[in-house]
Design an enzyme around this catalytic site. Structure first.
Site, PDB file in Angstrom:
ATOM      1  N   GLU A  81      -0.563  -2.623  -7.118  1.00 32.30           N
ATOM      2  CA  GLU A  81      -1.383  -1.647  -7.830  1.00 32.30           C
ATOM      3  C   GLU A  81      -0.677  -0.309  -7.977  1.00 32.30           C
ATOM      4  OE1 GLU A  81      -4.967  -1.342  -5.640  1.00 32.30           O
ATOM      5  OE2 GLU A  81      -4.039  -0.476  -3.867  1.00 32.30           O
TER       6      GLU A  81
ATOM      7  N   GLY B 163      -7.447  -1.244  -3.067  1.00 35.02           N
ATOM      8  CA  GLY B 163      -7.155  -2.604  -3.498  1.00 35.02           C
ATOM      9  C   GLY B 163      -6.772  -3.533  -2.372  1.00 35.02           C
TER      10      GLY B 163
ATOM     11  N   ILE C 118      -6.623   1.389   9.830  1.00 44.74           N
ATOM     12  CA  ILE C 118      -6.964   2.349  10.869  1.00 44.74           C
ATOM     13  C   ILE C 118      -6.941   1.672  12.231  1.00 44.74           C
ATOM     14  CG2 ILE C 118      -8.843   3.765  11.805  1.00 44.74           C
ATOM     15  CD1 ILE C 118      -9.571   4.489   8.924  1.00 44.74           C
TER      16      ILE C 118
ATOM     17  N   GLY D  47       0.822  -1.194   0.000  1.00 45.16           N
ATOM     18  CA  GLY D  47       0.000   0.000   0.000  1.00 45.16           C
ATOM     19  C   GLY D  47       0.863   1.254   0.000  1.00 45.16           C
ATOM     20  N   VAL D  48       0.213   2.407  -0.080  1.00 41.84           N
ATOM     21  CA  VAL D  48       0.922   3.677  -0.175  1.00 41.84           C
ATOM     22  C   VAL D  48       1.095   4.291   1.205  1.00 41.84           C
ATOM     23  CG1 VAL D  48       0.838   6.000  -1.170  1.00 41.84           C
ATOM     24  CG2 VAL D  48       0.008   4.060  -2.483  1.00 41.84           C
ATOM     25  N   GLY D  49       2.227   4.950   1.434  1.00 41.78           N
ATOM     26  CA  GLY D  49       2.416   5.687   2.677  1.00 41.78           C
ATOM     27  C   GLY D  49       3.805   5.531   3.247  1.00 41.78           C
ATOM     28  N   ASN D  50       4.035   6.244   4.353  1.00 42.45           N
ATOM     29  CA  ASN D  50       5.367   6.255   4.949  1.00 42.45           C
ATOM     30  C   ASN D  50       5.760   4.911   5.542  1.00 42.45           C
ATOM     31  OD1 ASN D  50       5.941   8.992   4.362  1.00 42.45           O
ATOM     32  ND2 ASN D  50       4.672   9.635   6.073  1.00 42.45           N
TER      33      ASN D  50
ATOM     34  N   ASN E 173     -10.794   7.345   3.206  1.00 37.63           N
ATOM     35  CA  ASN E 173     -10.504   7.307   1.779  1.00 37.63           C
ATOM     36  C   ASN E 173     -11.303   6.214   1.073  1.00 37.63           C
ATOM     37  OD1 ASN E 173      -8.519   9.351   2.130  1.00 37.63           O
ATOM     38  ND2 ASN E 173      -7.061   7.811   2.798  1.00 37.63           N
TER      39      ASN E 173
END
Length: 503
Positions: free
Chosen positions: A295, A389, A365, A270-273, A385
């Site tokens: 993705e 995916g 979360i 996934g996306v993020g730090n 959000n």
């Protein structure tokens, strides 16, 4: 801007017009399929012109709204400007714009959260009504009139296929060298005509580099010169680094146990730090010749490609910082043979994910003590959000890992709770939960043993004793010992936060 170099089909030159003229071709009340996925490859000029058009219509007393379908999140130039004028009656399948989020949570815009692999086929089947117009950013148009995709593919092929008319933004600000990096699968995704997608390894090419579009469908072409707007990733904090170390240790243990090969299996992130911290750890570790079937390709994966740790990456979109975008543009010929951009029906396809044995790593979360995960809603009611995916990969991957720091809001929130306030991923789809406190391997454990694993390995010390107390009392209330709960207080932590600002 050199039109000749980007629009190679002379038959289409008479359809070049301004963004304002193109926006006027979008009727009130229709559904519009727009390109864009995680802030890449979205139209830059037409949404702004459409927002101006909506303002003008409102000033004349005409209410004007459209439904917007995309690949995933976009950027302020699309979701932001249309949200500012409250111009979207319906939004699907994922968004991250703060104004759009506010409109959704205050009931001014309908939003539907769906698995990203589902939307294209569902729209093609007619589940969500008619898509009248497609607005697609491309790098260029071939001599035959085919569309050269931009920095994302997403659902673009589906939008082009089903729309009555197609409006094109030819973006001179995107690298022309993107041509040839895409793999657009041309087969039918609908039953009873489905065929197996012949992707046996991430580098397999199974389609064409272009999106085929009948020239008579193209109603307008707008030329732009803008880069994608993506923010820089911040340096990973200590919690993110520790989460990464916990996952890397888990991989080492799995290799020693013979459950993973030394090259791992294709990774999805996934996306993020936190995700970038994990990728940085992989890049600094002993791993070689890794592959990715994911993705989104973000900074960490580009660094892995640059160093040679990652030999191949298959995705549907970039999500790069400005610095990484520049690196890609300046060295695109070096990356072209090692990056493949596919439509999201393929990048997120459950059968392909299952066959390749993807290692799925996604954020969340909150998780509860039995392994159910909430990745979309704050306190159960306010969407952040969307599921994106994560469900495609978690349900079908070889390994399903969810990660988050154990605390949020400066310690006011525990991300490990007795019962999640919203369920996106059930306990059946979650194998590993990771925080900076440790890693809980839930494979092969009954619910009661999962609870102790999650509490003791992942919960922050400030909340661990309270979780143990909840679990112990639940096991003694006589209501059932398989998945013990005290229903009257299962969500009391969330209620405490809403009332006092602290769990």
């Amino acid at each position: 801007m050199s039109t000749a170099s980007r629009i190679r089909c002379a038959d289409l030159n008479d359809r070049i017009m301004s963004a304002k003229e193109a926006a006027a071709l979008i009727p009130n009340g229709v559904n519009v399929g727009m390109s864009g996925f995680t802030g890449a490859g979205y139209p830059k000029a037409i949404p702004q012109a459409l927002a101006d058009h909506i303002r003008e219509q409102r000033e004349q007393g005409t209410e004007y709204k459209i439904g917007v379908f995309t690949g995933a999140s976009t950027a302020p130039e699309l979701d932001g400007v249309l949200s500012e004028v409250n111009g979207m009656s319906f939004r699907i399948p994922y968004q991250s714009d703060p104004i759009g989020r506010k409109n959704i949570n205050e009931g001014r815009m309908d939003y539907m959260d769906v698995h990203l692999s589902h939307l294209g086929p569902d729209v093609a089947a007619g589940f969500y009504g008619k898509i009248s117009v497609a607005v697609i950013e491309v790098v260029g148009i071939t001599e035959e009139g085919h569309l050269i995709p931009s920095s994302s593919v997403g659902n673009n092929k589906t939008w082009v296929d089903v729309a009555d008319k197609v409006i094109i933004e030819v973006n001179h600000g995107q690298p022309a060298g993107l041509e040839g990096m895409h793999d657009i699968y041309q087969e039918d995704f609908l039953p009873p005509h489905r065929k197996p997608i012949p992707v046996l390894k991430p580098e397999d090419r199974v389609g064409t580099p272009y999106i085929k579009c009948p020239k008579e469908k193209i109603a307008a072409i707008v030329e732009t010169n803008s880069t994608d707007r993506n923010s820089s990733f911040s340096e990973p904090d200590e919690a993110s680094k520790q989460i990464a170390q916990n996952i890397l240790q888990f991989f080492d243990d799995e290799i020693k146990a013979g459950r993973l090969p030394k090259e791992l299996l294709p990774i999805q992130s996934g996306v993020g730090n936190i995700a970038n911290a994990v990728l940085a750890g992989l890049n600094d570790g002993p791993y070689k010749n890794l592959t990715s079937y994911t993705e989104v390709l973000q900074d960490g994966m580009l660094e892995m490609l640059k160093s040679g740790t990652l030999k191949m990456a298959s995705c549907t979109s970039f999500s790069l910082s400005p610095e990484a975008n520049q690196e890609l543009a300046e060295n695109i010929e070096e990356y072209k043979d090692r990056i493949m951009l596919r439509q999201q029906e393929v990048s997120n396809h459950p059968e392909v994910i299952r066959r390749l044995g993807i290692i799925a790593m996604n954020g969340m979360i909150e998780a509860d003590i039995y392994g159910n995960v909430n990745s979309t809603h704050v306190m159960g009611t306010r969407v952040m959000n969307g599921i994106g995916g994560s469900g495609d990969f978690a349900r079908n991957g070889y390994l399903s890992i969810f990660m988050t720091p154990s605390l949020a809001k400066g310690g006011a929130i525990s991300t490990i709770v007795p019962m999640v306030s919203h369920v996106d991923h059930t306990e059946h789809d979650v194998q590993v939960i990771v925080t900076e406190q440790g890693l809980a391997d839930l494979r092969g454990l009954c619910p009661r043993k999962r609870a102790l694993e999650v509490i003791n390995k992942c919960a922050h010390p400030d909340y661990r004793d309270r979780l143990l107390d909840y679990f112990e009392r639940a096991t003694k209330n006589g209501r059932g010992q398989h998945t013990p709960h005290n229903l009257a207080e299962a969500l009391s932590w969330h209620e405490n936060f809403e009332e006092t600002g602290k769990m």
